[in-house]
Design a protein around this motif. Structure first.
Motif, PDB file in Angstrom:
ATOM      1  N   ALA A   8       0.832  -1.205   0.000  1.00  0.00           N
ATOM      2  CA  ALA A   8       0.000   0.000   0.000  1.00  0.00           C
ATOM      3  C   ALA A   8       0.866   1.254   0.000  1.00  0.00           C
ATOM      4  N   ILE A   9       1.958   1.233   0.784  1.00  0.00           N
ATOM      5  CA  ILE A   9       2.885   2.362   0.862  1.00  0.00           C
ATOM      6  C   ILE A   9       4.297   1.803   0.853  1.00  0.00           C
ATOM      7  N   ASP A  28      13.229   4.615   5.175  1.00  0.00           N
ATOM      8  CA  ASP A  28      12.722   3.452   4.441  1.00  0.00           C
ATOM      9  C   ASP A  28      11.590   2.830   5.253  1.00  0.00           C
ATOM     10  N   LEU A  29      10.482   2.521   4.606  1.00  0.00           N
ATOM     11  CA  LEU A  29       9.424   1.752   5.273  1.00  0.00           C
ATOM     12  C   LEU A  29       8.470   1.184   4.237  1.00  0.00           C
ATOM     13  N   THR A  30       7.803   0.112   4.636  1.00  0.00           N
ATOM     14  CA  THR A  30       6.823  -0.552   3.778  1.00  0.00           C
ATOM     15  C   THR A  30       5.580  -0.855   4.597  1.00  0.00           C
ATOM     16  N   VAL A  31       4.420  -0.489   4.064  1.00  0.00           N
ATOM     17  CA  VAL A  31       3.151  -0.721   4.750  1.00  0.00           C
ATOM     18  C   VAL A  31       2.320  -1.692   3.914  1.00  0.00           C
ATOM     19  N   ILE A  53       4.223  14.392   2.588  1.00  0.00           N
ATOM     20  CA  ILE A  53       4.871  13.899   1.371  1.00  0.00           C
ATOM     21  C   ILE A  53       4.072  12.752   0.758  1.00  0.00           C
ATOM     22  N   LEU A  54       3.662  11.803   1.595  1.00  0.00           N
ATOM     23  CA  LEU A  54       2.940  10.641   1.081  1.00  0.00           C
ATOM     24  C   LEU A  54       1.559  10.999   0.552  1.00  0.00           C
ATOM     25  N   SER A  55       0.972  12.073   1.060  1.00  0.00           N
ATOM     26  CA  SER A  55      -0.347  12.501   0.572  1.00  0.00           C
ATOM     27  C   SER A  55      -0.235  13.581  -0.505  1.00  0.00           C
ATOM     28  N   GLY A  68      -0.353   3.253  -2.971  1.00  0.00           N
ATOM     29  CA  GLY A  68      -1.328   2.569  -3.813  1.00  0.00           C
ATOM     30  C   GLY A  68      -0.752   2.112  -5.133  1.00  0.00           C
ATOM     31  N   GLY A  69       0.581   1.931  -5.168  1.00  0.00           N
ATOM     32  CA  GLY A  69       1.238   1.508  -6.403  1.00  0.00           C
ATOM     33  C   GLY A  69       1.611   2.639  -7.327  1.00  0.00           C
TER      34      GLY A  69
END
Length: 324
Positions: A8-9, A28-31, A53-55, A68-69
């Motif tokens: 997802a992220i 670094d991170l993965t959700v 940043i992510l939004s 979301g890819g």
């Protein structure tokens, strides 16, 4: 996520500075999709900057991020179509009613009028705001306004929701209501990215937690995994009288002793094995234990050990959002 399904992220080497202040420094991170992921950190750690940043509200100085890819820079419109955002402070319009706020959000998303009406009614009912739907926001409690804020976020039925300290300032009952809503969303497959300084909140809700400090992820894992990083587990033993306490203290070499409560704290890092050893030693010394409890490190201990700071109460903290 395993296989070909994208996370997802996904964040790699994310960097962001404001002037000379390095807010994010190679994060670094993965959700995984459908998870509740909590980002913990003291004030100024970079939590809100990460959410922005992510939004797609701001751009990073370096690194890559996909939500979301989709790439948050090159495919920003596609990202916005997948997400919802509830910020630290309520985005509701105080001049409108709850119903009008939701209707406005639907219009901003260019939904057909019939869809707006149906979705508004559904959300008012879902968030227990039906009776207050046509009342001015001045009559809403803080918890009601926060629920409305989240309802507005859900107007577009997002796959991924960013919640930036969503329960700050709420009373305990309203906070737990929000927790129930968040759990329900996750159960339906919605991915939740949550920032918080309420450690109990992260412990109660999150599948995984990352601790952000000085712009870096200093630890990441499940709540149980993080707690195991910190030593401090112990047994608290209570005795019937002072002579029994004295004999036990000689046998056990406790970490601490309280003569008033007739208790000893004994190190218990090895769990069951250590407990058996303690009880065996007391039995050989003919010392009877009146009561026993097991104490393990909590997320407060983890937070303090990793960041060097005690967790603060967000409701009473003067925050500078752009630097969080």
């Amino acid at each position: 996520m395993q296989g070909t399904t994208p996370a997802a992220i996904s964040v790699t080497g994310l960097c962001k500075s404001y002037g000379t202040k390095q807010v994010l420094d190679g994060v670094d991170l993965t959700v995984p999709a459908g998870a509740i992921y909590a980002l913990l950190g003291p004030n100024g750690a970079g939590k809100t900057t990460m959410v922005h940043i992510l939004s797609t509200l701001i751009r990073a100085d370096g690194g890559e991020a996909a939500v979301g890819g989709f790439d948050v820079v090159g495919q920003a419109d596609a990202v916005r179509g997948k997400i919802g955002l509830t910020g630290q402070f309520s985005a509701v319009d105080s001049l409108l009613t709850g119903e009008e706020n939701l209707t406005l959000m639907g219009r901003l998303r260019h939904f057909p009028p019939d869809d707006i009406k149906r979705r508004t009614a559904e959300l008012l009912d879902r968030f227990d705001l039906k009776e207050a739907a046509r009342k001015p926001l001045a009559t809403y409690s803080g918890g009601m306004q926060r629920r409305l804020d989240l309802a507005m976020t859900l107007m577009g039925d997002p796959d991924i929701i960013f919640l930036d300290e969503p329960t700050t300032g709420l009373d305990p009952r309203s906070r737990r209501t929000m927790w129930d809503i968040i759990r329900t969303l996750a159960a339906k497959g919605v991915t939740i990215f949550l920032t918080t300084q309420y450690l109990e909140e992260a412990d109660q809700l999150a599948d995984r937690i990352a601790v952000l400090d000085h712009g870096r992820i200093v630890a990441e894992g499940t709540p149980a995994e993080l707690k195991r990083l910190v030593p401090g587990g112990h047994f608290r033993l209570t005795f019937g009288d002072l002579p029994a306490l004295e004999r036990a203290a000689v046998v056990l070499e406790p970490q601490s002793r309280d003569d008033d409560s007739l208790t000893l704290d004994v190190a218990g890092e090895d769990g069951v094995r250590a407990l058996k050893d303690v009880l065996d030693r007391l039995e050989r010394a003919s010392v009877e234990v009146v009561d026993l409890s097991v104490h393990t490190p909590n997320l407060d201990d983890v937070f303090l050990a990793l960041t060097g700071q005690a967790p603060t109460n967000p409701a009473s903290t003067d925050r500078k959002d752009v630097l969080q």
